[in-house]
Design a protein around this motif. Structure first.
Motif, PDB file in Angstrom:
ATOM      1  N   LEU A   1      17.745 -17.629  -2.760  1.00  0.00           N
ATOM      2  CA  LEU A   1      17.320 -17.500  -4.150  1.00  0.00           C
ATOM      3  C   LEU A   1      16.437 -18.675  -4.563  1.00  0.00           C
ATOM      4  N   PHE A   2      16.875 -19.894  -4.285  1.00  0.00           N
ATOM      5  CA  PHE A   2      16.108 -21.061  -4.697  1.00  0.00           C
ATOM      6  C   PHE A   2      14.790 -21.158  -3.932  1.00  0.00           C
ATOM      7  N   PHE A   3      14.793 -20.792  -2.668  1.00  0.00           N
ATOM      8  CA  PHE A   3      13.557 -20.807  -1.893  1.00  0.00           C
ATOM      9  C   PHE A   3      12.521 -19.878  -2.520  1.00  0.00           C
ATOM     10  N   HIS A   4      12.961 -18.694  -2.909  1.00  0.00           N
ATOM     11  CA  HIS A   4      12.014 -17.730  -3.470  1.00  0.00           C
ATOM     12  C   HIS A   4      11.674 -18.030  -4.923  1.00  0.00           C
ATOM     13  N   LEU A   5      12.547 -18.716  -5.636  1.00  0.00           N
ATOM     14  CA  LEU A   5      12.162 -19.232  -6.949  1.00  0.00           C
ATOM     15  C   LEU A   5      11.048 -20.259  -6.796  1.00  0.00           C
ATOM     16  N   GLY A   6      11.165 -21.094  -5.759  1.00  0.00           N
ATOM     17  CA  GLY A   6      10.115 -22.058  -5.487  1.00  0.00           C
ATOM     18  C   GLY A   6       8.786 -21.373  -5.188  1.00  0.00           C
ATOM     19  N   ILE A   7       8.834 -20.323  -4.376  1.00  0.00           N
ATOM     20  CA  ILE A   7       7.627 -19.556  -4.082  1.00  0.00           C
ATOM     21  C   ILE A   7       7.020 -19.005  -5.367  1.00  0.00           C
TER      22      ILE A   7
ATOM     23  N   THR B   1      15.511 -25.264   5.017  1.00  0.00           N
ATOM     24  CA  THR B   1      15.004 -25.276   3.636  1.00  0.00           C
ATOM     25  C   THR B   1      13.544 -24.856   3.575  1.00  0.00           C
ATOM     26  N   ILE B   2      12.952 -24.456   4.707  1.00  0.00           N
ATOM     27  CA  ILE B   2      11.519 -24.194   4.716  1.00  0.00           C
ATOM     28  C   ILE B   2      11.139 -22.789   5.164  1.00  0.00           C
ATOM     29  N   PHE B   3      12.051 -22.018   5.684  1.00  0.00           N
ATOM     30  CA  PHE B   3      11.798 -20.612   5.976  1.00  0.00           C
ATOM     31  C   PHE B   3      13.122 -19.854   5.960  1.00  0.00           C
ATOM     32  N   SER B   4      13.040 -18.528   5.977  1.00  0.00           N
ATOM     33  CA  SER B   4      14.198 -17.719   5.585  1.00  0.00           C
ATOM     34  C   SER B   4      14.837 -16.874   6.669  1.00  0.00           C
ATOM     35  N   SER B   5      14.271 -16.794   7.855  1.00  0.00           N
ATOM     36  CA  SER B   5      14.766 -15.825   8.838  1.00  0.00           C
ATOM     37  C   SER B   5      16.262 -15.978   9.115  1.00  0.00           C
ATOM     38  N   ASN B   6      16.694 -17.181   9.494  1.00  0.00           N
ATOM     39  CA  ASN B   6      18.109 -17.375   9.805  1.00  0.00           C
ATOM     40  C   ASN B   6      18.971 -17.309   8.551  1.00  0.00           C
ATOM     41  N   ASN B   7      18.454 -17.832   7.432  1.00  0.00           N
ATOM     42  CA  ASN B   7      19.217 -17.762   6.182  1.00  0.00           C
ATOM     43  C   ASN B   7      19.466 -16.310   5.784  1.00  0.00           C
TER      44      ASN B   7
ATOM     45  N   SER C   1      36.980 -14.498   3.906  1.00  0.00           N
ATOM     46  CA  SER C   1      36.755 -15.896   4.256  1.00  0.00           C
ATOM     47  C   SER C   1      35.265 -16.225   4.368  1.00  0.00           C
ATOM     48  N   PHE C   2      34.432 -15.193   4.392  1.00  0.00           N
ATOM     49  CA  PHE C   2      32.990 -15.413   4.480  1.00  0.00           C
ATOM     50  C   PHE C   2      32.334 -15.560   3.103  1.00  0.00           C
ATOM     51  N   SER C   3      33.138 -15.614   2.045  1.00  0.00           N
ATOM     52  CA  SER C   3      32.579 -15.669   0.688  1.00  0.00           C
ATOM     53  C   SER C   3      31.737 -16.913   0.459  1.00  0.00           C
ATOM     54  N   LEU C   4      32.235 -18.069   0.874  1.00  0.00           N
ATOM     55  CA  LEU C   4      31.482 -19.306   0.689  1.00  0.00           C
ATOM     56  C   LEU C   4      30.172 -19.259   1.464  1.00  0.00           C
ATOM     57  N   LYS C   5      30.229 -18.744   2.671  1.00  0.00           N
ATOM     58  CA  LYS C   5      29.026 -18.652   3.503  1.00  0.00           C
ATOM     59  C   LYS C   5      28.000 -17.740   2.847  1.00  0.00           C
ATOM     60  N   ALA C   6      28.453 -16.612   2.338  1.00  0.00           N
ATOM     61  CA  ALA C   6      27.542 -15.682   1.679  1.00  0.00           C
ATOM     62  C   ALA C   6      26.917 -16.323   0.444  1.00  0.00           C
ATOM     63  N   LYS C   7      27.728 -17.032  -0.326  1.00  0.00           N
ATOM     64  CA  LYS C   7      27.219 -17.693  -1.531  1.00  0.00           C
ATOM     65  C   LYS C   7      26.198 -18.762  -1.168  1.00  0.00           C
ATOM     66  N   PHE C   8      26.511 -19.562  -0.150  1.00  0.00           N
ATOM     67  CA  PHE C   8      25.623 -20.655   0.231  1.00  0.00           C
ATOM     68  C   PHE C   8      24.266 -20.128   0.698  1.00  0.00           C
TER      69      PHE C   8
ATOM     70  N   GLN D   1      22.105 -14.828   8.168  1.00  0.00           N
ATOM     71  CA  GLN D   1      23.452 -15.301   7.851  1.00  0.00           C
ATOM     72  C   GLN D   1      23.975 -14.669   6.566  1.00  0.00           C
ATOM     73  N   PHE D   2      23.097 -14.480   5.606  1.00  0.00           N
ATOM     74  CA  PHE D   2      23.498 -13.866   4.332  1.00  0.00           C
ATOM     75  C   PHE D   2      23.930 -12.420   4.541  1.00  0.00           C
ATOM     76  N   ILE D   3      23.119 -11.667   5.269  1.00  0.00           N
ATOM     77  CA  ILE D   3      23.435 -10.256   5.494  1.00  0.00           C
ATOM     78  C   ILE D   3      24.692 -10.102   6.349  1.00  0.00           C
ATOM     79  N   SER D   4      24.833 -10.921   7.376  1.00  0.00           N
ATOM     80  CA  SER D   4      26.025 -10.813   8.219  1.00  0.00           C
ATOM     81  C   SER D   4      27.278 -11.188   7.439  1.00  0.00           C
ATOM     82  N   SER D   5      27.171 -12.157   6.536  1.00  0.00           N
ATOM     83  CA  SER D   5      28.328 -12.552   5.716  1.00  0.00           C
ATOM     84  C   SER D   5      28.731 -11.445   4.756  1.00  0.00           C
TER      85      SER D   5
END
Length: 210
Positions: A174-180, A137-143, A161-168, A146-150
């Motif tokens: 999105l929320f991290f960068h809204l916070g920024i 919840t504090i940085f984006s590299s792995n997120n 089957s990767f739809s939930l993973k991509a959404k998550f 995971q998003f791009i690979s999904s």
């Protein structure tokens, strides 16, 4: 919490991570205080350069980061404290610490990282993901990875089957960068006092956890 509710809390905490995470970037160092990689490298470089002052201040940052990890690991096994609620309390305290920091940049640059080092490490270890996915919840590299690979699995490998993973992971980003964005707007118009508004999402998060 059920999985959907846990994910909603995760998104909100990611927002808080972004909101507080920009403090050292806009205030002094243009340096992310949510990770330790660069700080640990600076300790080594200080040793190699013979710069004891640099080693001291960067080691202080590493200590605060380690202290937060220690507390999150130790407290659940020795107290009845709700570590997630405690993490939100720490984030609020960090917001107040950021408000009290001088704006003249008259402290060593690394010192501006200390509130972020402690609060973000505490938050990271307290909220580890949802739906069985491990996510920071504090940085984006792995997120981001995971998003791009999904998305690649869904649209190029034909595996829905990767739809939930991509959404998550997409919503976490999105929320991290809204916070920024809102953290920057608060700082831009109100200075360091803008970080006091972290009280609002932290209060909402505590209510969702209880």
């Amino acid at each position: 919490m059920n999985e959907k509710h846990e994910a909603q809390v995760h998104y909100l905490v990611s927002f808080i991570g972004g909101f507080l995470g920009i403090f050292p970037i806009v205030n002094a160092s243009h340096f992310l205080g949510s990770a330790q990689t660069a700080n640990l490298i600076e300790i080594l470089l200080g040793f190699l350069d013979g710069n004891a002052r640099s080693v001291l201040f960067h080691a202080g940052g590493a200590f605060f980061y380690a202290l937060a990890i220690f507390l999150v690991t130790f407290l659940p096994k020795h107290t009845k404290l709700n570590i997630k609620i405690l993490a939100m309390t720490v984030d609020v305290a960090a917001g107040f610490a950021m408000w009290l920091f001088p704006t003249e940049k008259n402290l060593p640059v690394t010192v501006y990282l200390y509130p972020t080092f402690f609060a973000m490490a505490f938050q990271w270890c307290s909220f580890k993901g949802a739906y069985g996915f491990t996510s920071s919840t504090i940085f984006s590299s792995n997120n981001y990875r995971q998003f791009i690979s999904s998305l690649t699995e869904i649209f190029f490998n034909g595996d829905k089957s990767f739809s939930l993973k991509a959404k998550f992971f997409g919503l976490t980003l999105l929320f991290f960068h809204l916070g920024i964005t809102l953290g920057w707007l608060g700082w831009h118009f109100l200075g360091n006092a803008g970080f006091l508004f972290v009280i609002v999402p932290c209060a909402i998060c505590i209510r969702k956890i209880k």
